[in-house]
Design an enzyme around this catalytic site. Structure first.
Site, PDB file in Angstrom:
ATOM      1  N   ALA A   1       0.956  -1.200  -0.287  1.00  0.00           N
ATOM      2  CA  ALA A   1      -0.011   0.010   0.030  1.00  0.00           C
ATOM      3  C   ALA A   1       0.802   1.216   0.139  1.00  0.00           C
ATOM      4  CB  ALA A   1      -0.915  -0.189   1.228  1.00  0.00           C
ATOM      5  N   ARG A   2       0.427   2.155  -0.823  1.00  0.00           N
ATOM      6  CA  ARG A   2       1.150   3.666  -1.031  1.00  0.00           C
ATOM      7  C   ARG A   2       2.664   3.315  -1.113  1.00  0.00           C
ATOM      8  NH1 ARG A   2      -2.490   6.858  -1.818  1.00  0.00           N
ATOM      9  NH2 ARG A   2      -3.712   7.641  -0.247  1.00  0.00           N
ATOM     10  N   SER A   3       3.187   2.152  -2.001  1.00  0.00           N
ATOM     11  CA  SER A   3       4.543   2.020  -2.481  1.00  0.00           C
ATOM     12  C   SER A   3       4.713   2.768  -3.671  1.00  0.00           C
ATOM     13  CB  SER A   3       4.594   0.355  -2.595  1.00  0.00           C
ATOM     14  OG  SER A   3       3.898  -0.023  -3.824  1.00  0.00           O
TER      15      SER A   3
ATOM     16  N   THR B   1     -11.233  -0.018 -10.656  1.00  0.00           N
ATOM     17  CA  THR B   1     -12.223  -1.002  -9.877  1.00  0.00           C
ATOM     18  C   THR B   1     -12.553  -0.484  -8.386  1.00  0.00           C
ATOM     19  OG1 THR B   1     -10.160  -2.272  -9.083  1.00  0.00           O
ATOM     20  CG2 THR B   1     -10.779  -2.985 -11.093  1.00  0.00           C
TER      21      THR B   1
ATOM     22  N   HIS C   1      -6.871  10.918  -7.169  1.00  0.00           N
ATOM     23  CA  HIS C   1      -6.331  10.107  -8.187  1.00  0.00           C
ATOM     24  C   HIS C   1      -6.688  10.578  -9.487  1.00  0.00           C
ATOM     25  CE1 HIS C   1      -3.821   6.555  -8.241  1.00  0.00           C
ATOM     26  NE2 HIS C   1      -4.678   5.936  -9.248  1.00  0.00           N
ATOM     27  N   ARG C   2      -7.819  10.891  -9.706  1.00  0.00           N
ATOM     28  CA  ARG C   2      -8.296  11.220 -11.147  1.00  0.00           C
ATOM     29  C   ARG C   2      -7.906  12.346 -11.528  1.00  0.00           C
ATOM     30  NH1 ARG C   2     -14.127  10.499 -11.653  1.00  0.00           N
ATOM     31  NH2 ARG C   2     -13.741   8.622 -12.861  1.00  0.00           N
ATOM     32  N   GLN C   3      -7.798  13.568 -10.466  1.00  0.00           N
ATOM     33  CA  GLN C   3      -7.217  14.964 -10.854  1.00  0.00           C
ATOM     34  C   GLN C   3      -5.554  14.592 -11.228  1.00  0.00           C
ATOM     35  OE1 GLN C   3      -7.809  17.439  -7.396  1.00  0.00           O
ATOM     36  NE2 GLN C   3      -6.147  18.833  -8.285  1.00  0.00           N
TER      37      GLN C   3
ATOM     38  N   GLU D   1     -14.913   2.897 -15.258  1.00  0.00           N
ATOM     39  CA  GLU D   1     -15.116   2.176 -13.681  1.00  0.00           C
ATOM     40  C   GLU D   1     -15.769   0.954 -14.010  1.00  0.00           C
ATOM     41  OE1 GLU D   1     -17.000   5.477 -11.301  1.00  0.00           O
ATOM     42  OE2 GLU D   1     -15.197   6.807 -11.568  1.00  0.00           O
TER      43      GLU D   1
END
Length: 193
Positions: free
Chosen positions: A9-11, A33, A48-50, A63
């Protein structure tokens, strides 16, 4: 070409996968997903989209929290011209897709067999898409490095995630492990017995 990008996670695995997508093509099809069940997740998805939009790379976002294999199959038909034909396909992330399915079928008596069939179907579809000359990048999580989960559902998720990652890594042309923001290419280390 089939590429698997894994890590914790967050890697930095999503950032790496997005940058690699831009290296492989002029535009990308981003298959997300995640499902926004609460405000925090909605905010994450929006951010994330921005961040993708700010790169200047052309993304089309789809999506698809459950019907991932069906979505991927729609890109196999070369006789039907689509605006995404030349796009590099990026799926982010497979462990969320698996989690969505696990929660949907967790009370079914044949749940593990059903999910194993979903994994086999995913592998076959990914092989087929990649064999048609498409670049397909799959992002997943390594979840088996920690303690054995206390609850059965957690153990099932961990085991199915590990199986999914192993099956896809076995078929992938390239596998990257991203840790602390640094991608390490693993495929060259693979040995054949």
């Amino acid at each position: 070409m089939l590429v698997l990008v894994t890590g914790g996670a967050r890697s930095g695995k999503s950032s790496f996968a997005e940058a690699y997508t831009a290296k492989l093509g002029d535009r990308g099809l981003y298959i997300a997903t995640a499902q926004a069940y609460d405000d925090e997740m909605k905010e994450r998805i929006g951010l994330h989209r921005q961040q993708r939009e700010e790169t200047g790379f052309e993304w089309t976002t789809l999506e698809e929290p459950l019907l991932l294999t069906e979505a991927l199959q729609s890109f196999k038909n070369k006789n039907v011209k689509k605006e995404t034909d030349e796009a590099v396909i990026l799926v982010d992330c497979l462990t969320l897709w698996l989690s969505n399915w696990l929660l949907k079928v967790e009370h079914m008596p044949d749940m593990e067999q059903l999910l194993r069939a979903k994994l086999d179907e995913l592998v076959a579809v990914c092989q087929s898409v990649a064999s048609q000359g498409k670049h397909l990048i799959l992002v997943t999580n390594e979840v088996g490095y920690g303690l054995v989960p206390e609850y059965k559902l957690g153990r099932q998720f961990r085991d199915l995630s590990g199986t999914m990652n192993r099956l896809l890594a076995n078929e992938a042309d390239q596998v990257f492990l991203v840790t602390s923001g640094i991608p390490v290419e693993l495929t060259s280390l693979r040995y054949n017995l």
